[in-house]
Design a protein around this motif. Structure first.
Motif, PDB file in Angstrom:
ATOM      1  N   LEU A  80       0.814  -1.211   0.000  1.00  0.00           N
ATOM      2  CA  LEU A  80       0.000   0.000   0.000  1.00  0.00           C
ATOM      3  C   LEU A  80       0.850   1.265   0.000  1.00  0.00           C
ATOM      4  O   LEU A  80       0.493   2.264  -0.619  1.00  0.00           O
ATOM      5  CB  LEU A  80      -0.930   0.002   1.213  1.00  0.00           C
ATOM      6  CG  LEU A  80      -2.053  -1.053   1.173  1.00  0.00           C
ATOM      7  CD1 LEU A  80      -2.812  -1.069   2.483  1.00  0.00           C
ATOM      8  CD2 LEU A  80      -3.010  -0.783   0.020  1.00  0.00           C
ATOM      9  N   LEU A 220      -5.330  -5.443  -4.231  1.00  0.00           N
ATOM     10  CA  LEU A 220      -5.845  -4.332  -3.448  1.00  0.00           C
ATOM     11  C   LEU A 220      -6.973  -4.790  -2.537  1.00  0.00           C
ATOM     12  O   LEU A 220      -7.065  -4.380  -1.379  1.00  0.00           O
ATOM     13  CB  LEU A 220      -6.323  -3.225  -4.389  1.00  0.00           C
ATOM     14  CG  LEU A 220      -6.632  -1.869  -3.759  1.00  0.00           C
ATOM     15  CD1 LEU A 220      -5.434  -1.339  -2.998  1.00  0.00           C
ATOM     16  CD2 LEU A 220      -7.038  -0.876  -4.834  1.00  0.00           C
ATOM     17  N   ILE A 224      -6.955  -4.617   1.528  1.00  0.00           N
ATOM     18  CA  ILE A 224      -8.005  -3.908   2.266  1.00  0.00           C
ATOM     19  C   ILE A 224      -8.637  -4.819   3.307  1.00  0.00           C
ATOM     20  O   ILE A 224      -8.925  -4.408   4.430  1.00  0.00           O
ATOM     21  CB  ILE A 224      -9.070  -3.375   1.279  1.00  0.00           C
ATOM     22  CG1 ILE A 224      -8.463  -2.230   0.445  1.00  0.00           C
ATOM     23  CG2 ILE A 224     -10.304  -2.877   2.015  1.00  0.00           C
ATOM     24  CD1 ILE A 224      -9.356  -1.788  -0.684  1.00  0.00           C
ATOM     25  N   ALA A 239      -5.107   3.153   0.878  1.00  0.00           N
ATOM     26  CA  ALA A 239      -5.869   2.076   0.240  1.00  0.00           C
ATOM     27  C   ALA A 239      -7.131   2.617  -0.408  1.00  0.00           C
ATOM     28  O   ALA A 239      -7.502   2.217  -1.512  1.00  0.00           O
ATOM     29  CB  ALA A 239      -6.226   1.013   1.280  1.00  0.00           C
TER      30      ALA A 239
END
Length: 320
Positions: A80, A220, A224, A239
């Motif tokens: 990130l 991603l 998260i 994020a």
């Protein structure tokens, strides 16, 4: 920071999978962790936790049922924090004028004239992130991206199949012509092969982009999920912005490539080829027929037909 098993790292896209027991890792063993001790800042497997509990009776380690208490994995944090452009730099700033995350190099090269650049550490004090909503959005995009990828891959197979079928027609036509047509036949086959290569290259480019965006969105989403309910405002902010930017990029690509295209390579023999052999530019005509299928609703489908024509000629031909 938490460490990952080697199997996790080798998978590439699965950046969030498992943690290793700290004690076993010191012994060069890759053992999955089952507990995390906040006091020790270490992970323990089922065996090592027994010794730990005997030595540190007042410590209260968290099992896998309480992984929300576990720290953010280092690989997730690195993923990130990394700047997409300057991969050796971490994201530390945010430009409000462009709504972009910035590293030091980004700020210096692209945002020097911007007046509203804020440190992420200051930005998160006044702005909240919506990771749960972002996860849902990414899931939807991943589904659409996978569907588009499968469609483009099907197009590659379809155009190859049509190529194989029409090749038989070319060979049947060729048997009606004498040996002097060898050069023209080669020109025709080359032209068709070039057409196939161009069409497949176009679809392959879309497939490659689908795979890349799908992998990025999947990474991603997993990152998260690892951040949910953890007090890492800076990472959550990053994020959130990375997710929105990636979704925007993916939606643009999906909108541009949403039509389900099937291209048919067709060879149309010239019925007058024997009589007018000396005047003909080739064995026939090669074209690609596109079928565009747009489906907005399961009960509402319409089809649009399109065709591009390619004339097959040899160098000795002259325009009349």
């Amino acid at each position: 920071m938490a460490n990952f098993s080697q199997a996790t790292i080798d998978k590439g896209s699965d950046i969030v999978q498992d943690f290793l027991c700290s004690t076993c890792e010191d012994k060069k063993l890759d053992t999955t962790a089952d507990f995390y001790c906040e006091s020790c800042v270490k992970f323990y497997c089922e065996i090592c936790i027994n010794m730990h509990s005997q030595l540190f009776t007042k410590h209260a380690p968290f099992g896998r049922g309480y992984m929300k208490k576990w720290p953010v994995a280092k690989k997730v944090e690195d993923f990130l924090l990394k700047c997409d452009v300057h991969t050796e730099e971490n994201l530390t700033m945010f430009c409000d004028e462009h709504s972009e995350l910035c590293c030091t190099n980004c700020a210096l090269l692209n945002h020097r004239q911007c007046k509203r650049i804020t440190l992420i550490s200051d930005k998160v004090k006044s702005q909240s992130s919506h990771l749960q909503k972002l996860t849902v959005s990414i899931k939807k995009i991943l589904k659409k991206m996978k569907k588009l990828q499968e469609n483009k891959e099907a197009c590659i197979d379809f155009v190859q199949s049509s190529y194989d079928e029409q090749l038989h027609t070319i060979q049947e036509t060729r048997r009606k012509i004498n040996a002097t047509l060898d050069t023209i036949e080669q020109k025709t086959l080359t032209e068709m092969k070039d057409t196939l290569t161009k069409l497949q290259a176009s679809f392959k480019s879309d497939v490659d982009k689908c795979i890349r965006l799908w992998e990025e969105l999947k990474q991603l989403r997993e990152a998260i999920q690892d951040l949910n309910d953890k007090s890492r405002l800076g990472l959550s902010f990053i994020a959130n912005n990375k997710g929105e930017a990636k979704i925007k990029q993916s939606e643009t690509f999906l909108k541009k490539s949403s039509l389900q295209v099937k291209v048919l390579i067709r060879f149309q023999p010239n019925s007058d080829i024997v009589q007018y052999l000396s005047k003909l530019p080739g064995l026939g005509r090669i074209d690609s027929t596109q079928t565009l299928m747009v489906q907005e609703h399961p009960n509402n489908v319409f089809t649009v037909q399109g065709k591009s024509v390619h004339n097959v000629r040899i160098s000795s031909d002259s325009d009349e």
